[in-house]
Design a protein around this motif. Structure first.
Motif, PDB file in Angstrom:
ATOM      1  N   TYR A  54      45.084   1.918  59.397  1.00  0.00           N
ATOM      2  CA  TYR A  54      44.871   2.883  60.471  1.00  0.00           C
ATOM      3  C   TYR A  54      43.823   3.931  60.077  1.00  0.00           C
ATOM      4  O   TYR A  54      43.018   4.351  60.912  1.00  0.00           O
ATOM      5  N   ASN A  89      52.998  -2.515  62.757  1.00  0.00           N
ATOM      6  CA  ASN A  89      52.781  -2.882  64.156  1.00  0.00           C
ATOM      7  C   ASN A  89      53.281  -1.814  65.120  1.00  0.00           C
ATOM      8  O   ASN A  89      52.645  -1.552  66.138  1.00  0.00           O
ATOM      9  N   GLY A  91      53.490   1.368  64.466  1.00  0.00           N
ATOM     10  CA  GLY A  91      52.610   2.529  64.337  1.00  0.00           C
ATOM     11  C   GLY A  91      53.327   3.852  64.484  1.00  0.00           C
ATOM     12  O   GLY A  91      52.715   4.845  64.874  1.00  0.00           O
ATOM     13  N   ARG A 125      45.763   1.324  68.257  1.00  0.00           N
ATOM     14  CA  ARG A 125      46.622   0.213  67.813  1.00  0.00           C
ATOM     15  C   ARG A 125      46.099  -1.139  68.283  1.00  0.00           C
ATOM     16  O   ARG A 125      46.203  -2.134  67.569  1.00  0.00           O
TER      17      ARG A 125
END
Length: 169
Positions: A54, A89, A91, A125
């Motif tokens: 990220y 996934n 997040g 994302r």
């Protein structure tokens, strides 16, 4: 057992100096080299719960916006620890995990879930793909512009490091 054996030391923008080099030198070069392509592709093997992936996605997005580029990017994160990948996934991160982020990055890339948690915004994302993978035995992702494996190689024996680096190449 895997929770005890697999080391998940990660943080957003861990090692600020390394991320400054990525931001100022590496990422501009990646986009300039790819002017004829539509997408910059980055892979983070051993991504754990996704903070490094990220962080790279944030830098890529900031550069793309700052330079007003139409070119897109995709960040692939892989790990053998499926629970960690599930968290990546989603997040969703505890508020204290985000203390190193600037207020602008927090507003631009995260939304409040509750008083103790934030979620990476869907707009970021959707540019990441997390997948289970053992880099010592599964085929590597291909056609990558950058591979960032800061959380992986230090835990492998020299012989395995050589094998993995060869697969990356």
């Amino acid at each position: 057992l895997s929770d005890d054996l697999l080391i998940g030391v990660t943080d957003f923008f861990r090692d600020k100096e390394a991320f400054k080099v990525l931001e100022k030198e590496i990422i501009p070069t990646l986009f300039k080299r790819q002017e004829d392509k539509s997408e910059v592709r980055v892979w983070v093997p051993g991504c754990a719960t996704g903070e490094e992936a990220y962080s790279l996605a944030i830098l890529l997005d900031e550069y793309r916006r700052r330079e007003d580029l139409l070119m897109s990017f995709r960040v692939f994160g892989s790990d053998i620890h499926r629970q960690a990948l599930n968290r990546a996934n989603l997040g969703v991160y505890p508020k204290d995990k985000l203390k190193g982020l600037s207020p602008k990055r927090l507003v631009d890339y995260f939304e409040v879930v509750d008083e103790k948690h934030y979620r990476v915004k869907a707009s970021l994302r959707q540019r990441l793909l997390f997948a289970p993978q053992d880099v010592t035995s599964n085929p590597p992702f291909t056609k990558m512009d950058l591979i960032s494996c800061r959380n992986l190689l230090i835990y492998l024996l020299p012989q395995t490091q050589t094998k993995v680096l060869s697969l990356f190449h």
